[in-house]
Write an enzyme that holds these catalytic residues in place. Structure first.
Site, PDB file in Angstrom:
ATOM      1  CB  SER A   1      -9.819 -12.636 -32.906  1.00  0.00           C
ATOM      2  OG  SER A   1      -9.327 -11.709 -31.972  1.00  0.00           O
TER       3      SER A   1
ATOM      4  CE  LYS B   1      -1.419  13.383 -27.676  1.00  0.00           C
ATOM      5  NZ  LYS B   1      -2.846  13.033 -27.682  1.00  0.00           N
TER       6      LYS B   1
END
Length: 342
Positions: free
Chosen positions: A157, A209
């Site tokens: 990764s 948010k």
């Protein structure tokens, strides 16, 4: 290759000359100081002082020579453990990883070192955060000279993201390589909060948010929003691998974030060569046009305050990690939602 980088062979002769000259000069000065005006008893002591001064002079000259004419022509930088900005979790350094900024500093320092003609980037990492991985990849990419990544146990990764910035990637037969994918994670503590009598009261401006806050369930729009971010990061990952490894985009995507053992990874084009550390050094020597290379590991030099505080911070983090995983961590991840390449 930058023309200002020095020859390793010439440096050895210059170092030996400095050591010899420094030793002779020190002995001459010591002889004059301790023996010229000494009586018989003092001469014995003087001889001891002369010998001691000679040894000290040789050591001082050797240190100066090593600084002025280093013996290496390849810099080695290690990426060990999880890749994070600070090297650990929750803002605390970890014994398992090196801070990404320190790794970037080591590579940049090697690039500025006129004796470091090549870079050996040793990788043993399961991955980690996206931006720190990209910072290390960019540092390797801008190194002025041949760069070879060497996967030891694991290059997965974020580690593979970094390797895509090097000229070549070597691995061992049993190395674990790949995992070209991105994961986003969050702790869903809403049911636990209900059981202990906690409730989430939203005070926010902006629809998304608080998307991913652990104390509330995700709705469909929030899940799509966060998945879109992950998809965008995955596209970036694929683009970097395609450009750095000269692979077809479909070939990269078809791996579906699998990991492969070294030989299979080589057959897929994810790895250039299967070999040992000696094979990596031989390839660097070939690229540099020399018979053999001398490797110097560049290590971080943490500030004194950080060295003094490391033990206490590790203890504090270990104590608080479990609590933070439930209540959410606002120290670096947006709304407690964390993106990783792994």
């Amino acid at each position: 290759m930058a023309s200002g980088r020095s020859s390793n062979g010439g440096g050895r002769g210059q170092r030996l000359a400095i050591v010899f000259g420094g030793t002779v000069l020190t002995v001459v000065v010591a002889w004059w100081l301790f023996l010229d005006y000494a009586n018989t008893l003092a001469e014995v002591v003087g001889i001891l002082f002369v010998l001691l001064a000679g040894v000290m002079g040789a050591r001082a000259a050797a240190r100066f020579a090593a600084q002025r004419f280093p013996s290496y022509d390849v810099a080695e930088v290690a990426v060990e453990g999880p890749i994070r900005r600070d090297g650990g979790g929750g803002g605390f350094p970890s014994r398992g990883g090196t801070p990404a900024d320190d790794i970037v500093e080591q590579i940049d320092r090697a690039n500025d070192d006129t004796n470091a003609n090549g870079l050996l980037l040793r990788l043993n990492t399961p991955g980690g955060e996206v931006v720190p991985s990209e910072d290390i990849r960019l540092a390797a990419e801008r190194f002025d000279g041949p760069t070879i990544a060497y996967a030891t146990d694991t290059c997965a990764s974020g580690g593979y993201w970094i390797a895509s910035g090097c000229d070549e990637l070597f691995a061992r037969d049993a190395s674990i390589v790949g995992s070209i994918g991105v994961i986003g994670s969050r702790v869903n503590a809403s049911e636990l909060a209900d059981r202990v009598g906690l409730s989430y009261e939203r005070l926010a401006a902006g629809r998304y948010k608080d998307a991913g806050v652990p104390l509330k369930e995700l709705d469909g729009d929030e899940r799509n929003y966060l998945q879109g971010i992950i998809d965008g990061l995955y596209d970036d990952f694929v683009e970097r691998v395609v450009a750095g490894r000269d692979l077809d985009p479909e070939t990269v995507r078809e791996t579906e974030a699998r990991v492969y053992l070294g030989e299979e990874a080589r057959e897929l084009g994810l790895v250039d060569e299967i070999g040992t550390r000696e094979d990596v050094e031989a390839r660097l020597a070939e690229r540099l046009g020399v018979s053999e290379v001398s490797v110097q590991e560049f290590e971080p030099t943490p500030p004194l305050r950080r060295r003094l505080n490391l033990g206490a911070r590790d203890i504090a983090y270990s104590f608080g990690a479990g609590v933070a995983s439930v209540l959410g961590d606002e120290t670096g991840d947006a709304n407690g939602f964390e993106f990783r390449v792994r």
